[in-house]
Design a protein around this motif. Structure first.
Motif, PDB file in Angstrom:
ATOM      1  N   VAL A  13       0.845  -1.187   0.000  1.00 30.24           N
ATOM      2  CA  VAL A  13       0.000   0.000   0.000  1.00 30.24           C
ATOM      3  C   VAL A  13       0.880   1.236   0.000  1.00 30.24           C
ATOM      4  N   ALA A  14       0.547   2.141  -0.882  1.00 33.94           N
ATOM      5  CA  ALA A  14       1.305   3.388  -0.885  1.00 33.94           C
ATOM      6  C   ALA A  14       0.692   4.397   0.073  1.00 33.94           C
ATOM      7  N   ALA A  15      -0.652   4.451   0.092  1.00 37.51           N
ATOM      8  CA  ALA A  15      -1.277   5.449   0.956  1.00 37.51           C
ATOM      9  C   ALA A  15      -2.749   5.158   1.137  1.00 37.51           C
ATOM     10  N   THR A  16      -3.295   5.718   2.202  1.00 35.75           N
ATOM     11  CA  THR A  16      -4.742   5.664   2.417  1.00 35.75           C
ATOM     12  C   THR A  16      -5.257   7.090   2.387  1.00 35.75           C
ATOM     13  N   ILE A  17      -6.213   7.340   1.538  1.00 32.50           N
ATOM     14  CA  ILE A  17      -6.689   8.714   1.361  1.00 32.50           C
ATOM     15  C   ILE A  17      -8.172   8.785   1.702  1.00 32.50           C
ATOM     16  N   ARG A  18      -8.518   9.753   2.526  1.00 31.81           N
ATOM     17  CA  ARG A  18      -9.934   9.968   2.852  1.00 31.81           C
ATOM     18  C   ARG A  18     -10.377  11.278   2.215  1.00 31.81           C
ATOM     19  N   LEU A  19     -11.545  11.248   1.600  1.00 31.71           N
ATOM     20  CA  LEU A  19     -12.010  12.445   0.887  1.00 31.71           C
ATOM     21  C   LEU A  19     -13.486  12.635   1.104  1.00 31.71           C
ATOM     22  N   THR A  20     -13.914  13.875   0.935  1.00 30.06           N
ATOM     23  CA  THR A  20     -15.353  14.124   0.879  1.00 30.06           C
ATOM     24  C   THR A  20     -15.660  14.664  -0.499  1.00 30.06           C
ATOM     25  N   PRO A  34      -5.415  17.152  -6.363  1.00 30.24           N
ATOM     26  CA  PRO A  34      -4.122  17.087  -5.673  1.00 30.24           C
ATOM     27  C   PRO A  34      -4.000  15.869  -4.782  1.00 30.24           C
ATOM     28  N   ALA A  35      -5.098  15.514  -4.103  1.00 33.70           N
ATOM     29  CA  ALA A  35      -4.995  14.412  -3.161  1.00 33.70           C
ATOM     30  C   ALA A  35      -4.631  13.121  -3.877  1.00 33.70           C
ATOM     31  N   GLN A  38      -0.977  13.222  -6.417  1.00 36.62           N
ATOM     32  CA  GLN A  38       0.379  13.058  -5.899  1.00 36.62           C
ATOM     33  C   GLN A  38       0.764  11.595  -5.768  1.00 36.62           C
ATOM     34  N   TYR A  39      -0.207  10.686  -5.831  1.00 33.43           N
ATOM     35  CA  TYR A  39       0.152   9.275  -5.825  1.00 33.43           C
ATOM     36  C   TYR A  39       0.058   8.688  -7.220  1.00 33.43           C
TER      37      TYR A  39
END
Lengths: 155, 390
Positions: A13-20, A34-35, A38-39
């Motif tokens: 896993v590279a990242a965990t992203i939370r968004l609305t 952007p969120a 960048q990955y």
């Protein structure tokens, strides 16, 4: 989080992203852009996928989505239905909860509202094991903390 | 002397496409603080922690006044990227609380539960029990207040330290666009991004400029539509791409032998990109016609509009619409109106579970419906009836 562990053993896993993101309104612009950019995730694929899956919700409802980005630039995401507080505010027709919950009632909702909200929440992955009655009780509990009264019928 | 020149160059370019990577820039803070800059954009590059957001906010608004965020400029909306260090035990609830209090997104490098990623760049001084959260705020939010409230909600005793980075406008755009590679849709059909070379010169190659309109060829729905076209277009047809995005389907139809392609979309950037792609593939304006239409629901077939008529009804042999379920349902009358009786209408951008809804809505218009599925996405097509079944 059993399934998350499966994923972890499968791919790094590279990242965990939370968004609305508003339902049906994902665009490759800030804040989504952007969120995710960048990955190096495929923004258009995410937007299309997300929009297709949120077609059944009313447009522009803010959905919370959690994206797991893997190191090979693929990703998976889960969409959660909007928060109970958001539904209650919409049902009661107010912008924000009461400043003194318990003492000052900001507005009121009927039992029918509560029932409808609970039905929507039932499709949420985290609530599936709960009976409709217990979901209703937790919705009423949230309404109480916000200072929204629950009444049988609108007077 | 050279150092201050470098800073001047840096600040001037902050509003342009500057590759902005945290590690190389972090050594600069000491220079920044001592040389007392007074370039207007400079204060946006706030590298020190515990920044005073009120001063930075003032310059954000002046910067954004210079480039008004109109609907077509959403790519260049300024945003603020904040890097927050948070104790490991609370990072999940903290990142969720951030979203509740105004952050647009919060991301955690790595799986958060295991090893430390280098996510912090050159700082390198993270304790092992700290997690870095990257958060994006749209510029009008009060970053400091939001973080304080989120920390309170998550039960942290102290407000975590954070760094505000400038949202280098085009940086994330470039990063996501870099990831496009040539895609083989099927035997002999490739979609190649503009700057890469086609792997197979003899195959049918569609050259596209990567951008923010949909249709780079990687998505299953694009592939499904291209396969449908390949089977349908024999030569000389008139083709309509409803919701053309990057123009990929219109260009593909022309390459397969259609006589003329029409493309319409509600997004101005998409139409611009489609124009560009048409030129890249040597498709002149007489073969590929594009039009920007209003996003409102069309009142009735375009042929009856009083303004300049772009297309007449019932002129097309093949109509394809690769959009989303709700627009497909709402605009059914409009989409079907452009097809000749007996023409093929293809619809995609729908999940397999949404096919019954499409069937219900369109069955009055067409017959011989067929459904092709790929990866959970579906493409539904049918031939238009001479008279709708009411």
């Amino acid at each position: 989080m059993a399934t998350l562990k499966e994923i972890l053993t499968r791919r790094p896993v590279a990242a965990t992203i939370r968004l609305t993101v508003p339902a049906g309104g994902a665009r490759p612009a800030p804040p989504v852009g952007p969120a995710l950019g960048q990955y190096r995730l495929n923004l258009m694929a995410f937007c299309k996928d997300f929009n297709a899956r949120t077609q059944k919700y009313k447009a522009e409802t803010p959905m919370s989505v959690t994206i797991t980005a893997f190191k090979d630039n693929t990703f998976e995401f889960t969409v959660k239905s909007p928060s109970v507080t958001w539904y209650l505010k919409k049902a009661a027709g107010i912008e924000s909860g009461s400043s003194r919950p318990g003492h000052v009632a900001a507005s009121s909702v009927t039992l029918k509202h509560v029932y409808e909200i609970a039905k929507v929440k039932q499709s949420d992955p985290y609530c599936q094991y709960m009976s409709l009655e217990s979901i209703c009780k937790s919705v009423i509990g949230t309404a109480n903390t916000m200072g929204i009264k629950v009444v049988k019928e609108l007077e | 002397m050279s150092k201050s020149h470098f800073i001047k160059h840096l600040s001037f370019n902050l509003n342009r496409a500057l590759v902005h990577r945290p590690p190389p820039l972090l050594p600069l803070p000491s220079l920044v603080n001592t040389t007392k800059p007074d370039y207007p954009f400079f204060r946006r590059s706030c590298f020190s922690s515990n920044i005073r957001t009120s001063s930075s906010r003032a310059t954000f608004s002046s910067a954004s006044a210079a480039s008004p965020a109109t609907s077509t400029d959403w790519n260049y909306q300024s945003y603020v990227s904040v890097r927050i260090r948070c104790p490991r035990h609370a990072y999940e609830s903290f990142s969720e609380a951030l979203l509740c209090f105004g952050a647009s997104s919060s991301s955690v490098d790595g799986d958060g539960a295991g090893e430390e990623e280098e996510g912090g760049g050159g700082d390198g001084s993270y304790g092992l029990n700290e997690v870095v959260i990257d958060s994006v705020f749209v510029e009008c939010q009060d970053v400091k207040a939001c973080i304080a409230k989120a920390a309170n909600a998550a039960g942290l005793k102290t407000t975590p330290s954070y760094q505000v980075k400038t949202g280098a406008q085009d940086d994330w755009i470039r990063q996501s666009l870099e990831s496009f590679n040539p895609v083989e849709v099927t035997q002999g059909l490739w979609i190649v991004p503009e700057l890469k070379s086609p792997p197979d010169i003899n195959a049918t190659n569609i050259i596209l400029k990567p951008g923010f309109a949909f249709g780079t060829g990687e998505h299953p729905t694009t592939k499904l539509c291209l396969l449908l076209l390949k089977g349908l277009i024999k030569g000389g047809e008139c083709f309509l791409d409803y919701g053309t995005g990057s123009g990929v389907l219109a260009i593909a139809a022309l390459k397969f032998g259609a006589a003329v392609s029409f493309g319409i979309d509600v997004d101005e950037q998409a139409i611009e990109l489609a124009h560009h792609n048409a030129v890249l593939n040597n498709m002149g304006p007489e073969k590929m016609k594009l039009d920007l239409v209003s996003g409102n629901k069309m009142p009735s077939p375009m042929g009856s509009r009083t303004d300049e008529v772009f297309m007449k009804t019932e002129t097309c042999d093949v109509v394809v619409a690769n959009i989303l379920l709700n627009p497909l349902l709402e605009l059914a009358d409009d989409i079907v109106s452009f097809a000749k009786p007996g023409a093929v209408i293809g619809l995609s951008g729908i999940l397999s579970e949404q096919v019954p809804l499409i069937t219900n809505r369109y069955s009055q218009f067409w017959e011989d419906q067929s459904v092709v599925e790929m990866d959970g996405w579906a493409c539904v097509s049918g031939t238009k009836r001479a008279k709708p079944n009411l």
